[in-house]
Design a protein around this motif. Sequence first.
Motif, mmCIF file in Angstrom:
data_model
loop_
_atom_site.group_PDB
_atom_site.id
_atom_site.type_symbol
_atom_site.label_atom_id
_atom_site.label_comp_id
_atom_site.label_asym_id
_atom_site.label_seq_id
_atom_site.Cartn_x
_atom_site.Cartn_y
_atom_site.Cartn_z
ATOM 1 N N MET A 1 0.979 -1.227 -0.014
ATOM 2 C CA MET A 1 0.003 -0.040 -0.002
ATOM 3 C C MET A 1 0.923 1.168 -0.162
ATOM 4 O O MET A 1 1.762 1.510 1.009
ATOM 5 N N PRO A 2 0.943 1.921 -1.159
ATOM 6 C CA PRO A 2 2.048 2.943 -1.337
ATOM 7 C C PRO A 2 1.354 4.566 -0.284
ATOM 8 O O PRO A 2 0.171 4.475 -0.187
ATOM 9 N N LEU A 3 2.143 5.025 0.338
ATOM 10 C CA LEU A 3 1.981 6.130 1.190
ATOM 11 C C LEU A 3 1.662 7.347 0.218
ATOM 12 O O LEU A 3 2.185 7.516 -1.061
ATOM 13 N N GLU A 4 0.819 8.419 0.786
ATOM 14 C CA GLU A 4 0.747 9.650 0.185
ATOM 15 C C GLU A 4 2.238 10.229 -0.455
ATOM 16 O O GLU A 4 3.170 9.964 0.231
ATOM 17 N N SER A 5 2.238 10.876 -1.793
ATOM 18 C CA SER A 5 3.336 11.149 -2.292
ATOM 19 C C SER A 5 4.297 11.981 -1.324
ATOM 20 O O SER A 5 5.447 12.064 -1.205
ATOM 21 N N GLY A 6 3.728 13.034 -0.808
ATOM 22 C CA GLY A 6 4.279 14.163 0.045
ATOM 23 C C GLY A 6 4.910 13.660 1.438
ATOM 24 O O GLY A 6 5.767 14.206 2.078
ATOM 25 N N LEU A 7 4.194 12.384 2.004
ATOM 26 C CA LEU A 7 4.534 12.124 3.112
ATOM 27 C C LEU A 7 5.806 11.495 3.277
ATOM 28 O O LEU A 7 6.602 12.025 4.249
ATOM 29 N N LEU A 8 6.353 10.676 2.349
ATOM 30 C CA LEU A 8 7.542 10.105 2.473
ATOM 31 C C LEU A 8 8.731 11.102 2.458
ATOM 32 O O LEU A 8 9.661 10.564 2.951
ATOM 33 N N GLU A 9 8.516 12.115 1.830
ATOM 34 C CA GLU A 9 9.540 13.372 1.686
ATOM 35 C C GLU A 9 9.575 13.950 3.035
ATOM 36 O O GLU A 9 10.732 14.314 3.344
ATOM 37 N N ILE A 10 8.795 14.124 4.045
ATOM 38 C CA ILE A 10 8.945 14.469 5.184
ATOM 39 C C ILE A 10 9.151 13.607 6.455
ATOM 40 O O ILE A 10 9.440 14.041 7.585
ATOM 41 N N LEU A 11 9.169 12.368 6.181
ATOM 42 C CA LEU A 11 9.280 11.560 7.272
ATOM 43 C C LEU A 11 10.893 11.310 7.328
ATOM 44 O O LEU A 11 11.564 11.155 6.291
ATOM 45 N N ALA A 12 11.357 10.725 8.469
ATOM 46 C CA ALA A 12 12.703 10.782 8.755
ATOM 47 C C ALA A 12 12.698 9.435 10.037
ATOM 48 O O ALA A 12 11.970 9.391 10.538
ATOM 49 N N CYS A 13 13.928 8.838 9.748
ATOM 50 C CA CYS A 13 14.142 7.767 10.816
ATOM 51 C C CYS A 13 14.367 8.391 12.230
ATOM 52 O O CYS A 13 15.035 9.316 12.521
ATOM 53 N N PRO A 14 13.404 7.916 13.136
ATOM 54 C CA PRO A 14 13.459 8.654 14.668
ATOM 55 C C PRO A 14 14.690 8.154 15.503
ATOM 56 O O PRO A 14 15.150 8.945 16.076
ATOM 57 N N ALA A 15 15.408 7.086 14.779
ATOM 58 C CA ALA A 15 16.545 6.676 15.695
ATOM 59 C C ALA A 15 17.994 7.484 15.139
ATOM 60 O O ALA A 15 18.632 8.108 15.710
ATOM 61 N N CYS A 16 18.189 7.858 13.949
ATOM 62 C CA CYS A 16 19.345 8.661 13.252
ATOM 63 C C CYS A 16 18.846 9.774 12.335
ATOM 64 O O CYS A 16 19.937 10.409 11.840
ATOM 65 N N HIS A 17 17.540 9.943 12.082
ATOM 66 C CA HIS A 17 17.225 11.169 11.370
ATOM 67 C C HIS A 17 17.302 11.076 10.042
ATOM 68 O O HIS A 17 17.314 12.144 9.238
ATOM 69 N N SER A 18 17.928 9.810 9.262
ATOM 70 C CA SER A 18 18.091 9.737 7.965
ATOM 71 C C SER A 18 16.780 9.385 7.140
ATOM 72 O O SER A 18 15.730 9.125 7.713
ATOM 73 N N ALA A 19 17.018 9.530 5.717
ATOM 74 C CA ALA A 19 15.636 9.615 4.926
ATOM 75 C C ALA A 19 15.015 8.039 5.015
ATOM 76 O O ALA A 19 15.872 7.077 5.422
ATOM 77 N N LEU A 20 13.866 7.987 4.845
ATOM 78 C CA LEU A 20 13.058 6.501 4.813
ATOM 79 C C LEU A 20 12.676 5.975 3.183
ATOM 80 O O LEU A 20 12.439 7.175 2.688
ATOM 81 N N THR A 21 12.919 4.754 2.828
ATOM 82 C CA THR A 21 12.387 4.512 1.538
ATOM 83 C C THR A 21 11.531 3.358 1.840
ATOM 84 O O THR A 21 11.374 2.644 2.840
ATOM 85 N N GLU A 22 10.407 3.302 1.065
ATOM 86 C CA GLU A 22 9.388 2.392 0.824
ATOM 87 C C GLU A 22 9.472 1.008 0.370
ATOM 88 O O GLU A 22 9.971 1.152 -0.770
#
Length: 56
Positions: A1-22
């Motif tokens: 189930m894909p996330l909304e397009s803009g949501l992935l751009e603003i999310l970051a890993c809570p542990a190290c603050h790096s970007a996330l990929t789906e």
Amino acid sequence: MPLESGLLEILACPACHSALTEQETELVCTGADCGLAYPVRDGIPVLLVDEARRPA
């Protein structure tokens, strides 16, 4: 189930603050030292370090 397009751009890993990929049903941290995989349940990312899967 894909996330909304803009949501992935603003999310970051809570542990190290790096970007996330789906990837299928998870959001995977792109940080070289981290690599945690966070579950997505019912279209909602669960960004809790305690709920994350450690890399193999």
